[in-house]
Design an enzyme around this catalytic site. Structure first.
Site, PDB file in Angstrom:
ATOM      1  N   CYS A   1       0.827  -1.215   0.000  1.00  0.00           N
ATOM      2  CA  CYS A   1       0.000   0.000   0.000  1.00  0.00           C
ATOM      3  C   CYS A   1       0.857   1.260   0.000  1.00  0.00           C
ATOM      4  O   CYS A   1       0.660   2.155  -0.829  1.00  0.00           O
ATOM      5  CB  CYS A   1      -0.969  -0.028   1.180  1.00  0.00           C
TER       6      CYS A   1
HETATM    7  N1  LIG Z   1      -4.570  -4.562   5.090  1.00  0.00           N
HETATM    8  C1  LIG Z   1      -4.038  -3.820   4.157  1.00  0.00           C
HETATM    9  O1  LIG Z   1      -4.300  -2.579   4.077  1.00  0.00           O
HETATM   10  C2  LIG Z   1      -3.112  -4.402   3.116  1.00  0.00           C
HETATM   11  C3  LIG Z   1      -2.717  -3.609   2.051  1.00  0.00           C
HETATM   12  C4  LIG Z   1      -1.869  -4.150   1.087  1.00  0.00           C
HETATM   13  C5  LIG Z   1      -1.434  -5.458   1.208  1.00  0.00           C
HETATM   14  N2  LIG Z   1      -1.821  -6.206   2.273  1.00  0.00           N
HETATM   15  C6  LIG Z   1      -1.343  -7.583   2.360  1.00  0.00           C
HETATM   16  O2  LIG Z   1      -2.406  -8.437   2.005  1.00  0.00           O
HETATM   17  C7  LIG Z   1      -2.311  -9.670   2.734  1.00  0.00           C
HETATM   18  C8  LIG Z   1      -3.619  -9.891   3.505  1.00  0.00           C
HETATM   19  O3  LIG Z   1      -3.783  -8.777   4.382  1.00  0.00           O
HETATM   20  P1  LIG Z   1      -5.032  -8.620   5.338  1.00  0.00           P
HETATM   21  O4  LIG Z   1      -4.915  -7.281   5.950  1.00  0.00           O
HETATM   22  O5  LIG Z   1      -6.283  -8.996   4.611  1.00  0.00           O
HETATM   23  O6  LIG Z   1      -4.689  -9.756   6.428  1.00  0.00           O
HETATM   24  P2  LIG Z   1      -5.616 -10.405   7.541  1.00  0.00           P
HETATM   25  O7  LIG Z   1      -6.773  -9.504   7.792  1.00  0.00           O
HETATM   26  O8  LIG Z   1      -4.721 -10.738   8.666  1.00  0.00           O
HETATM   27  O9  LIG Z   1      -6.130 -11.757   6.844  1.00  0.00           O
HETATM   28  C9  LIG Z   1      -5.249 -12.814   6.521  1.00  0.00           C
HETATM   29  C10 LIG Z   1      -6.050 -13.955   5.891  1.00  0.00           C
HETATM   30  O10 LIG Z   1      -5.158 -15.022   5.557  1.00  0.00           O
HETATM   31  C11 LIG Z   1      -5.635 -16.254   6.101  1.00  0.00           C
HETATM   32  N3  LIG Z   1      -4.430 -16.987   6.494  1.00  0.00           N
HETATM   33  C12 LIG Z   1      -3.566 -16.670   7.488  1.00  0.00           C
HETATM   34  N4  LIG Z   1      -2.525 -17.538   7.505  1.00  0.00           N
HETATM   35  C13 LIG Z   1      -2.745 -18.414   6.478  1.00  0.00           C
HETATM   36  C14 LIG Z   1      -2.050 -19.539   5.990  1.00  0.00           C
HETATM   37  N5  LIG Z   1      -0.885 -19.936   6.536  1.00  0.00           N
HETATM   38  N6  LIG Z   1      -2.554 -20.213   4.943  1.00  0.00           N
HETATM   39  C15 LIG Z   1      -3.731 -19.838   4.382  1.00  0.00           C
HETATM   40  N7  LIG Z   1      -4.456 -18.763   4.798  1.00  0.00           N
HETATM   41  C16 LIG Z   1      -3.961 -18.066   5.843  1.00  0.00           C
HETATM   42  C17 LIG Z   1      -6.545 -15.868   7.259  1.00  0.00           C
HETATM   43  O11 LIG Z   1      -7.648 -16.740   7.335  1.00  0.00           O
HETATM   44  P3  LIG Z   1      -7.715 -18.084   8.188  1.00  0.00           P
HETATM   45  O12 LIG Z   1      -6.806 -17.879   9.376  1.00  0.00           O
HETATM   46  O13 LIG Z   1      -9.156 -18.246   8.537  1.00  0.00           O
HETATM   47  O14 LIG Z   1      -7.248 -19.140   7.249  1.00  0.00           O
HETATM   48  C18 LIG Z   1      -7.116 -14.528   6.781  1.00  0.00           C
HETATM   49  O15 LIG Z   1      -8.256 -14.746   5.960  1.00  0.00           O
HETATM   50  C19 LIG Z   1      -1.110  -9.524   3.673  1.00  0.00           C
HETATM   51  O16 LIG Z   1      -0.003 -10.141   3.100  1.00  0.00           O
HETATM   52  C20 LIG Z   1      -0.898  -8.014   3.749  1.00  0.00           C
HETATM   53  O17 LIG Z   1       0.436  -7.647   4.010  1.00  0.00           O
HETATM   54  C21 LIG Z   1      -2.675  -5.718   3.226  1.00  0.00           C
END
Ligand SMILES: NC(=O)c1ccc[n+]([C@@H]2O[C@H](COP(=O)([O-])OP(=O)(O)OC[C@H]3O[C@@H](n4cnc5c(N)ncnc54)[C@H](OP(=O)(O)O)[C@@H]3O)[C@@H](O)[C@H]2O)c1
Length: 355
Positions: free
Chosen positions: A152
């Protein structure tokens, strides 16, 4: 119509993907995974999805990969290190991969291993992965099998600097001094949905703090953007300092630059406006208008203001976006549109919501 899957649908970027893909006229969202919520309807966890999507979370265990291989595209909305474990098996079957994490952003293995504390699982595939910033890499994204969706903060930084670096290259003259200071703020959803003490309500509300002061993972990504994507002919020293601010979503990056004598001869407002005139999602604000995060909330738009003060040799670029949309899920859908030859703004035209 193409068939899509989301791995990691219970997170904040995951739910944004469900929202956006459910409204996309060319995408059928056929598979949504979660380890913790398998068997539950997504709209039971996120009531905002009632009437929007009736999809149910799956955790297919050993069969997950085979199910994902039936799709045309798989989004990984997961922590770093997950997508790279499955990407090879998917691309071998012709399935396209869009990773919202960092597995396919940094081309340097040394940098990846240093900042993410793990070896890369598929270095050969990484070489062919494309950095998914359509405003810079559209042609390559169109032919990519694997796209590393940008971070981001780097999205705001690289797009905020693009017109300057490209003009500097074109004129083969330094227009800004080497030092670039990026002072950036993010809403709390930038840290994801996982519970932690530092992110609970009492810690984040009515509070404002810097983090990653001694170094942040997005710094090498910004530097890679300047050196490789923008192919800067001049070296720069980037100081990137992120902050957490008490809002749910939104990102504001202030980029502070010092103009050289040659740089002061440029009308930067005009330069930014013409550079982005054809970009659907980039809005260069009129001179004297400054952006706020609310003006982009829940939309894929990124707004930029340009402030130039030749008496002080100053050029300040202000960039806002929604971290979950242009900073993550919206940009991922924009990449999907480019990869599958759809109109780039398909499914992404909703206006920001205010208040
Ligand atoms: N939030 C932001 O603003 C943003 C912006 C740009 C990029 N990102 C990136 O996008 C990605 C997701 O971010 P987020 O904010 O949505 O994260 P989040 O809210 O923490 O969600 C992570 C998701 O991944 C799943 N998960 C966790 N460990 C896993 C594993 N080992 N295998 C399969 N599924 C797994 C979790 O579901 P379960 O535990 O139910 O499986 C959950 O649905 C991250 O890499 C983050 O750095 C985030």
């Amino acid at each position: 119509m193409i068939s899509a899957a989301i791995v990691g649908g219970t997170g904040y970027t995951g739910i944004e993907l469900i929202r956006l893909l459910s409204a996309h006229p060319q995408v059928s969202l056929d598979l949504l995974t979660s380890r913790s919520e398998a068997g539950t309807r997504a709209d039971e966890i996120f009531p905002s999805l009632r009437g929007v999507s009736d999809i149910v979370f799956s955790d297919l265990g050993d069969d997950t990969l085979a199910a994902l291989q039936q799709c045309d595209v798989v989004f990984f909305a997961t922590p770093h290190g997950v997508a790279m474990q499955q990407a090879e098996a998917l691309t071998q079957e012709g399935v396209k991969v869009i990773d919202l994490a960092a597995d396919f952003r940094l081309q340097s293995l040394t940098e990846f291993e240093h900042w993410y504390n793990q070896p890369h699982a598929c270095p050969e595939l990484l070489k062919s992965a494309i950095y998914g910033l359509p405003e810079l890499n559209r042609d390559k994204i169109a032919n990519a099998l694997v796209v590393g969706n940008p971070g981001c903060y780097p999205t705001t930084a690289i797009l905020g600097l693009k017109p300057i670096i490209l003009l500097q290259n074109q004129q083969n003259t330094r227009l800004i001094e080497p030092r670039i200071v990026i002072d950036a703020k993010s809403g709390v959803s930038g840290a994801g949905r996982q519970a932690s003490l530092a992110l609970n309500y009492a810690e984040t509300t009515d509070n404002f703090k810097a983090y990653g002061v001694t170094g942040h993972r997005h710094l090498p990504e910004i530097e890679q953007g300047l050196e490789q994507l923008l192919a800067s002919q001049f070296a720069h020293r980037v100081r990137f300092l992120p902050h957490l601010v008490p809002m749910i979503r939104g990102m504001f990056s202030s980029i502070h630059l010092e103009l050289t004598e040659a740089g002061m001869a440029i009308d930067w407002q005009q330069e930014f406006a013409s550079s982005y005139a054809d970009e659907a999602f980039i809005d260069v604000l009129p001179s004297g208008i400054y952006p706020d995060t609310r003006s982009v909330r829940a939309s894929n738009r990124l707004r930029i203001a340009v402030y130039q003060d030749n008496t002080r040799h100053e050029l300040t670029i202000l960039v806002v976006q929604d971290n979950l949309v242009k900073g993550a899920a919206g940009q991922a859908v924009q990449n999907l549109n480019v990869m599958f030859g759809f109109e780039e703004s398909l499914g992404l035209n909703a206006a920001p919501i205010v208040p």
